[in-house]
Design a protein around this motif. Sequence first.
Motif, PDB file in Angstrom:
ATOM      1  N   PRO A 181       0.696  -1.266  -0.058  1.00  0.00           N
ATOM      2  CA  PRO A 181      -0.153  -0.060  -0.065  1.00  0.00           C
ATOM      3  C   PRO A 181       0.842   1.348  -0.019  1.00  0.00           C
ATOM      4  O   PRO A 181       0.396   2.266  -0.135  1.00  0.00           O
ATOM      5  CB  PRO A 181      -0.823  -0.100   1.322  1.00  0.00           C
ATOM      6  CG  PRO A 181      -0.946  -1.878   1.324  1.00  0.00           C
ATOM      7  CD  PRO A 181       0.518  -2.014   0.972  1.00  0.00           C
ATOM      8  N   ASN A 182       2.022   1.263   0.163  1.00  0.00           N
ATOM      9  CA  ASN A 182       2.872   2.337   0.068  1.00  0.00           C
ATOM     10  C   ASN A 182       2.812   2.991  -1.562  1.00  0.00           C
ATOM     11  O   ASN A 182       2.924   4.281  -1.736  1.00  0.00           O
ATOM     12  CB  ASN A 182       4.377   2.260   0.285  1.00  0.00           C
ATOM     13  CG  ASN A 182       4.717   2.296   1.946  1.00  0.00           C
ATOM     14  OD1 ASN A 182       3.826   2.924   2.772  1.00  0.00           O
ATOM     15  ND2 ASN A 182       5.652   1.241   2.295  1.00  0.00           N
TER      16      ASN A 182
ATOM     17  N   CYS B 187       4.591   2.795  -4.491  1.00  0.00           N
ATOM     18  CA  CYS B 187       5.781   3.372  -5.052  1.00  0.00           C
ATOM     19  C   CYS B 187       5.602   3.464  -6.757  1.00  0.00           C
ATOM     20  O   CYS B 187       6.143   4.539  -7.088  1.00  0.00           O
ATOM     21  CB  CYS B 187       7.166   3.013  -4.519  1.00  0.00           C
ATOM     22  SG  CYS B 187       7.572   2.791  -3.068  1.00  0.00           S
TER      23      CYS B 187
ATOM     24  N   ILE C 108      -2.333   3.232  -8.098  1.00  0.00           N
ATOM     25  CA  ILE C 108      -3.793   3.676  -7.836  1.00  0.00           C
ATOM     26  C   ILE C 108      -4.235   5.209  -8.620  1.00  0.00           C
ATOM     27  O   ILE C 108      -5.408   5.252  -8.602  1.00  0.00           O
ATOM     28  CB  ILE C 108      -4.176   3.479  -6.365  1.00  0.00           C
ATOM     29  CG1 ILE C 108      -5.529   3.391  -5.989  1.00  0.00           C
ATOM     30  CG2 ILE C 108      -3.442   4.760  -5.667  1.00  0.00           C
ATOM     31  CD1 ILE C 108      -5.649   3.300  -4.437  1.00  0.00           C
TER      32      ILE C 108
ATOM     33  N   ILE D  57      -2.520  -4.077  -6.165  1.00  0.00           N
ATOM     34  CA  ILE D  57      -1.565  -3.573  -5.079  1.00  0.00           C
ATOM     35  C   ILE D  57      -1.637  -4.665  -3.773  1.00  0.00           C
ATOM     36  O   ILE D  57      -2.587  -5.245  -3.440  1.00  0.00           O
ATOM     37  CB  ILE D  57      -2.255  -2.379  -4.127  1.00  0.00           C
ATOM     38  CG1 ILE D  57      -2.405  -1.162  -5.389  1.00  0.00           C
ATOM     39  CG2 ILE D  57      -1.471  -2.030  -3.052  1.00  0.00           C
ATOM     40  CD1 ILE D  57      -2.988  -0.082  -4.624  1.00  0.00           C
TER      41      ILE D  57
ATOM     42  N   THR E 240      -1.196  -7.233  -0.647  1.00  0.00           N
ATOM     43  CA  THR E 240      -1.831  -6.980   0.736  1.00  0.00           C
ATOM     44  C   THR E 240      -1.889  -8.233   1.324  1.00  0.00           C
ATOM     45  O   THR E 240      -1.029  -9.256   0.825  1.00  0.00           O
ATOM     46  CB  THR E 240      -3.336  -6.364   0.573  1.00  0.00           C
ATOM     47  OG1 THR E 240      -3.706  -6.256   2.058  1.00  0.00           O
ATOM     48  CG2 THR E 240      -4.190  -7.641  -0.240  1.00  0.00           C
TER      49      THR E 240
ATOM     50  N   ARG F 170      -3.902  -2.231   7.426  1.00  0.00           N
ATOM     51  CA  ARG F 170      -2.894  -2.259   6.670  1.00  0.00           C
ATOM     52  C   ARG F 170      -2.243  -1.023   6.030  1.00  0.00           C
ATOM     53  O   ARG F 170      -1.863  -1.270   4.816  1.00  0.00           O
ATOM     54  CB  ARG F 170      -2.853  -3.570   5.799  1.00  0.00           C
ATOM     55  CG  ARG F 170      -3.452  -4.772   6.359  1.00  0.00           C
ATOM     56  CD  ARG F 170      -3.805  -5.803   5.461  1.00  0.00           C
ATOM     57  NE  ARG F 170      -4.805  -5.339   4.293  1.00  0.00           N
ATOM     58  CZ  ARG F 170      -6.062  -4.896   4.772  1.00  0.00           C
ATOM     59  NH1 ARG F 170      -6.334  -5.003   5.799  1.00  0.00           N
ATOM     60  NH2 ARG F 170      -6.888  -4.261   3.680  1.00  0.00           N
ATOM     61  N   CYS F 171      -2.197   0.014   6.523  1.00  0.00           N
ATOM     62  CA  CYS F 171      -1.805   1.503   5.879  1.00  0.00           C
ATOM     63  C   CYS F 171      -0.267   1.370   5.752  1.00  0.00           C
ATOM     64  O   CYS F 171       0.328   2.305   5.140  1.00  0.00           O
ATOM     65  CB  CYS F 171      -2.449   2.529   6.581  1.00  0.00           C
ATOM     66  SG  CYS F 171      -1.385   2.915   7.993  1.00  0.00           S
TER      67      CYS F 171
ATOM     68  N   SER G 182      -5.040  -6.772  -3.683  1.00  0.00           N
ATOM     69  CA  SER G 182      -6.194  -6.012  -4.086  1.00  0.00           C
ATOM     70  C   SER G 182      -6.228  -5.310  -5.349  1.00  0.00           C
ATOM     71  O   SER G 182      -5.031  -4.979  -5.934  1.00  0.00           O
ATOM     72  CB  SER G 182      -6.220  -4.991  -3.181  1.00  0.00           C
ATOM     73  OG  SER G 182      -6.536  -5.249  -1.831  1.00  0.00           O
TER      74      SER G 182
END
Lengths: 437, 437, 381, 381
Positions: free
Chosen positions: A222-223, A225, A229, A237, A239, A305-306, A326
């Motif tokens: 989820p960073n 890079c 998104i 992405i 997860t 999970r941020c 995801s």
Amino acid sequence: MAKHATPLLDQLETGPWPSFVSDIKQEAERRKANPDNIEYQIPVDVCDDLLGILEMSYEDGETHWKHGGIVGVFGYGGGVIGRYADQPERFPGVAHFHTVRVNQPSGKYYKTDYLRKLMDLWDFRGSGLTNMHGSTGDLVWLGTTTPQLEEIFWTLTHELNTDLGGSGSNLRTPAACLGQSRCEFACYDTQDLSYHMTNEYQDELHRPAFPYKFKFKFDGCPNGCVASIARSDFSVIGTWKDDIKVDQEAVKAYVAGEFRPNAGAHSTRDWGKFDIQKEVVDLCPTGCMSWDGSKLTIDNKECYRCMHCINTMPRALHIGDERGASIFVGAKAPILDGAQMGSLLVPFVPVEEPYDEVKEVVENLWDWWMEEGKNRERIGETIKRQGFQKLLEVTGIKADPRHVQEPRSNPYIFWKEEDVEGGWDRDINEFRKRHQR
Amino acid sequence: MAKHATPLLDQLETGPWPSFVSDIKQEAERRKANPDNIEYQIPVDVCDDLLGILEMSYEDGETHWKHGGIVGVFGYGGGVIGRYADQPERFPGVAHFHTVRVNQPSGKYYKTDYLRKLMDLWDFRGSGLTNMHGSTGDLVWLGTTTPQLEEIFWTLTHELNTDLGGSGSNLRTPAACLGQSRCEFACYDTQDLSYHMTNEYQDELHRPAFPYKFKFKFDGCPNGCVASIARSDFSVIGTWKDDIKVDQEAVKAYVAGEFRPNAGAHSTRDWGKFDIQKEVVDLCPTGCMSWDGSKLTIDNKECYRCMHCINTMPRALHIGDERGASIFVGAKAPILDGAQMGSLLVPFVPVEEPYDEVKEVVENLWDWWMEEGKNRERIGETIKRQGFQKLLEVTGIKADPRHVQEPRSNPYIFWKEEDVEGGWDRDINEFRKRHQR
Amino acid sequence: MAFISAGYNPAKPMEGRITDIGPRKYDEFYPPVIAKNKGKWLYHEIIEPGMLMHKAESGDEVYTVRVGAARLCSVGYVREICDVAEKFCGGYVRWTTRNNVEFMVEDLETAKALKADLNSRKFPAGSHKFPVGGTGAGITNIVHTQGWVHCHTPATDASGTVKVVMDELFEEFGAHNMPAPLRIAMACCLNMCGAVHCSDIAILGYHRKPPIIDHEYLDNLCEIPLAVAACPMGAIRPSKTEINGKTVNSVAIKNERCMFCGNCYTMCPSLPLSDRDGDGLVIMAGGKISNRISNPKFSKVVVAFIPNEPPRWPTLAKVIRQIVEAYRTDARKYERLGVWAERIGWERFFEKCGLEFSEHLIDDFRDPAYYTWRQTTNFKW
Amino acid sequence: MAFISAGYNPAKPMEGRITDIGPRKYDEFYPPVIAKNKGKWLYHEIIEPGMLMHKAESGDEVYTVRVGAARLCSVGYVREICDVAEKFCGGYVRWTTRNNVEFMVEDLETAKALKADLNSRKFPAGSHKFPVGGTGAGITNIVHTQGWVHCHTPATDASGTVKVVMDELFEEFGAHNMPAPLRIAMACCLNMCGAVHCSDIAILGYHRKPPIIDHEYLDNLCEIPLAVAACPMGAIRPSKTEINGKTVNSVAIKNERCMFCGNCYTMCPSLPLSDRDGDGLVIMAGGKISNRISNPKFSKVVVAFIPNEPPRWPTLAKVIRQIVEAYRTDARKYERLGVWAERIGWERFFEKCGLEFSEHLIDDFRDPAYYTWRQTTNFKW
């Protein structure tokens, strides 16, 4: 001695940041000197003339490039973008100045033997000017003439064992972050999925059959890079579904100041002693963490999970083991209907060779979009136009509260006839027995 | 003995909450008995027949009222809403069943002498059934016949010194919270402004001249008890510009548990000891407060005036002294274009008799909306259609960052010709001197 | 300059043709330490700005030195990168998504020597070739588009504007001074080939004049229905006009409806929009991609117009510096620019950045505009 | 039943006519303690549920006893209110915005006697006439519309649904059990005469069948262009049809475009939509008006359809109870329902309330729909 005086551009040689003007000038001089006796296949003064025409833009504040026209290599609908100067007599070296997109290796790792061959080819048959890399991810070559295109393609495929990237209304060159190759956060092998999907969909990449462009991008976590998104019609992405792994001793080492928080990302400035409560627990968006002075507790069921806690204490916290990804659909830049970020379509998909679960989603999307999409309509716009429900229908995915940030605030539900008892056909005369006019 | 059997409605007589069915039944019996020998001007069995027709709806799941048609009093375009039963033969008592809206006193205070006269009039000339009050605020009378309308209006104006409310495409009856009459939070005299505006705009209230309805509501503070920001085209909400007044001794008394937090609003349940840090400081949306164990400090410049701290410690904290209001425009229910809340147009306006500053805004809005609004278009929809910029233009208000929650995320700025140097008229031949085709 | 064929025979294009082979496989180019430890990395650390260390389960370490580079670069420049990679890294090198270059070695000492070498290389006029930095809570390289160098629709130059902004922020590229990473992106027109709509700071080329209509040639060079359909605002309609006494088919444009997107020009070269006075820059701020702490966000328009001031765009550099400084001094640790703006409120953002708010910054594009207006008393004086 | 004139002469409507005098002035009806202390109130306290005390700078106190009432009530009922007001309050009484009635006295003892009196009054069948409550962090009276009692477009009854929900929540009306105030509103169709779109819980009547077209009469009873223009979805067009061998003007409706708003029926009585099976209820949740702590919020659709089940709508009562209980037990002190839902995430809201999520709850109405979809990895399993 430069061919054109460029007093304005010369001012971009000052300042510490790498000067593209200095670099082009150097290249112009090298071509003129030609120490390696290369039989340049396009005008030797291409770099000079590029500086000249750019100087003209700096003078009059307007571009001097014309529409492309259709150029390319036989059998491909993309990979080359035509470009012509609107002052060809003054700047004949850039009269034709087509772009060639070379499909970059996933993750953008290179070995110099390969890289040197690429550069030699472009020195020989092009301007010697590149983008390392273009916005979509390709290695981009700026400026060659039409007769060189097939030759370049021949050498790329026969000698360099590589291919062109995408352009136009087709699958654009996929791109991935470096993923598991050098990152402890990567939840799946982004490079391999990108490579696999690129090869699986060579036809879609090279032969325009879509309403408009379509981009794949692959982020390992989820960073984000590689910005999938925001920048890809189909964003995958990484997860995980199980618990964050906690090394309590390492947590204590962070608290004690033995390890620098956030891997040293704030090192130039004195932010004071690391405060796990303030910097981790209180910033957790779900409030699912607590610290009792010796133990960090995570209520994983409530975790988003941020990545904040993991980013902040990478030696103590690690992503879970039940990994996948995801899938988000529909991101695009503002033209024409406003910008979109990708909307969550598949909360969790396993990402394992041969990646059938991912491909099934892609193919369902394409079947629908190729049928229903209007000319120059990105899939995000088609989704907006036909509704998210339609997206679920064509992909066979059940509605889930994870699909929304919040439920609808308008009550305008478009019920279908089959959902309503008794159907929609009613007899006005029956109705009028109960209700006089 | 009831005229109609109402086995379904009878089930609404059970349960503890006041039963409207019991009440109507009681009224039906009273009319039948007529202990005061009233010469009822509409059918005596109106309440019976209302129960009968309602029972029919409970049986067949459909309403039995028809469109109104145009009824009213001479010279007024609103205040009365026509209503007819679609089964007049079965339920003759409610064959005509028009609504009359009586303009309520601002803040809905009554004295019983006045109230009894109102009830006597309605008993005599109507169904004896009311809404105390309707959604917009009027005292609503349900059910009378056309010949009674002028008589009712005559008595209202001649004997009760009061007037009808609004309906249709005009100014609707304004409404206010009770304001300074009994609330320490009120930043201006809501009742007086409401009364004043009602009288100032009697013509707009009674004679439809607008594209659609228009509502004023007046809230004394951001708690918004009269819901103006959600329910009125023109919402005036009290505010202040200077500092919150703090009584530090009273703060300590709250901390010590001498005063109950939030004026005792949580009293049925044990929420534990009051924790000023957790319950006030940490919940402050701007983080502008701190508590050092003996003193509460507020950085008033950063305060949003959200009322939380004041609501929570009303004996210790009080609204500031430099008082006025903010004006929000455009709230409406979903029909037809989606719901809107009012958007901030005037961050601060003084609210003092003769209220010229408020009236100027209203009149500028109306001039524009009456010119540009489409049929059945609420002003909020006109604003959406023509843009917030237009609203600023017609009201002569300068753009301010307070007008937005956030600046636009699309860059589609509609520049005007006069804003752009050199104008928009350009010569293609001049352009072609610099740019060949 | 004689034409030299590589083997392609235009008379028989399919002869010996190789197609659809895709790119080279990524793992051909893994440095040995990467190939060995892939998927087994334990953690990383930024030793100092521009230098990362990744630790593997095996105990192996890889040291990465990151340098900034102009996206537009020559083969000579890339060959110099190869020289460095061969000298220090066994010939391996990689690029990042943001046009930085990464050199990997297996020990700290070599990494330090590598860094010193890279920082020492300069162009004759003095600019760095390979400035080390771009990590952590600093300002990394600007992703951007082509601009006047290579595109037909730009409203500004990309390489030039990026150069002056990175000159202005050079110190921040080599430091970890910011509260959180600050990402800048640049696109030379609304098409946003480089999608800049989720950046902490975005620089966007923008036209402000409707197209000039080249009536005399339009019907020959364009499909009129395509030009009409290209306008998202429905501002273009077919029309006839008189040229030198002859009636020709062309289009008419409702100028006041034009939002200057240039989509018509993409479809029809007889509708150019570029103009010295009309064109310039929009500044957007507060976007992000990462899901860290808060959701990804769109950037917001905070400066409606900055004129094109080549070659060094001083107003642009000044405005960016103002925003960066206000953010750097006011935001909290870990707080991205947009999160900071939302916490303090956009009314404070404009105040602290010394930027003027104007009606142009209020959304008026379609239905969602409403949701950006202020529907609460929660604002600051 | 002879007609008795009040004085109006239909032959001379302007004779002696009084118009535009507006309402009675509010301060005629102030109880003395209110008139004296207006604008000088210091603070208030809720002594117990349903009983407030306001303290003035003068030292005066006013005690308010609040009772719930049906919005639909008879003159007999209002006269009983007058009786109470005269007995205890010098003949003063007021109504609140939410259809509660407030009686004011000047000392606690009288207030307690008043409360006892009010709580003792019941209808013959047993329901309370004047239940005391509706204050603080409890559930106060439901604001609502007319429903089947008096309206031509409702999809349900209002008074009946409100009665059963308040019966279900009666205990909460007289208590301060909730984390924060919980406001319920009811509207019997989409027109929302009572705007329910910003309520903690909203009950909304909803049609699900497109209009029946009464072709034979339509052209006589309606202006066809108005009916066509009334449709926000452009689903209605003029058309001709054959009735008993005669061609008549009428309309045709694209049923699949209909969103059942009933706006066409408002314009044209020959397009009725109501239907036993089609009509029912939508439940919305999470809205608020107050600016306290967070901005006002719209309610969200959380249950797409509950059938009409007169007379006691058991499914409705059950669903509301589920939401109220989940909120009561899970939310934090001061946390409104919508704030709670956002904190835990809507995915958890559905889980905790035991409600099913369906595709109907995903927004598909125009452009803003997009902004309600999930554009982040920040969600819970």
